[in-house]
Design an enzyme around this catalytic site. Sequence first.
Site, PDB file in Angstrom:
ATOM      1  N   HIS A  30       0.822  -1.211   0.000  1.00 45.45           N
ATOM      2  CA  HIS A  30       0.000   0.000   0.000  1.00 45.45           C
ATOM      3  C   HIS A  30       0.860   1.266   0.000  1.00 45.45           C
ATOM      4  O   HIS A  30       2.054   1.221   0.313  1.00 45.45           O
ATOM      5  CB  HIS A  30      -0.907  -0.003   1.230  1.00 45.45           C
ATOM      6  N   GLU A  55      -2.224  -7.690   6.928  1.00 43.90           N
ATOM      7  CA  GLU A  55      -0.914  -7.651   7.586  1.00 43.90           C
ATOM      8  C   GLU A  55      -0.926  -8.535   8.825  1.00 43.90           C
ATOM      9  O   GLU A  55      -1.993  -8.921   9.327  1.00 43.90           O
ATOM     10  CB  GLU A  55      -0.562  -6.199   7.952  1.00 43.90           C
TER      11      GLU A  55
END
Length: 181
Positions: free
Chosen positions: A16, A86
Amino acid sequence: MRGPTRPARDFCLIRHGETTANADGIIAGITDVPLTAQGRDQARALASGPWPDDLAVYASPLARARETARLALPGRQVRLHPGLRERDWGVFEGRPLAEQPVREDTPDGGEPWVDMLRRVEAAILGICADQPGALPVLICHSGVIRAARVLWTTGHAGTRPPNATPLLFRKAGPDLTETPL
């Protein structure tokens, strides 16, 4: 640890755009943190990349990955996949990166590294198997990219990948190679 099965095809992983936690040197893990203005610019810059017409876009369900996908590949369908999230750093969430424990240690209240490896392996193998024609582009996190390296490239997590940089994982003999797209 190398994965017993290689993905059925090449795939692209993108960390990201820069987040407030990245800018402040903080462990975010599963904490939902926003992109910075620079992170949004990084994501928008991806839109002009050399993308093939046939893409299958997947993103972690965390907001930073979803927003990066929306800005990077506007107009494309984005499928959310929980396996791309994550790692949960447990008690270390929100602490400075300098306090991050050794990757192989399991933080109190967090996800064991071996469990993350299994989760990432299952997610990427499944996505690649479901997309025989389209290039899978997965907007994810540093930990997911590091897990893919351990599973299919060097066997080592390596350095933290840069934000908003497409990394192509391509079949090369028994392993995969990782190169910028």
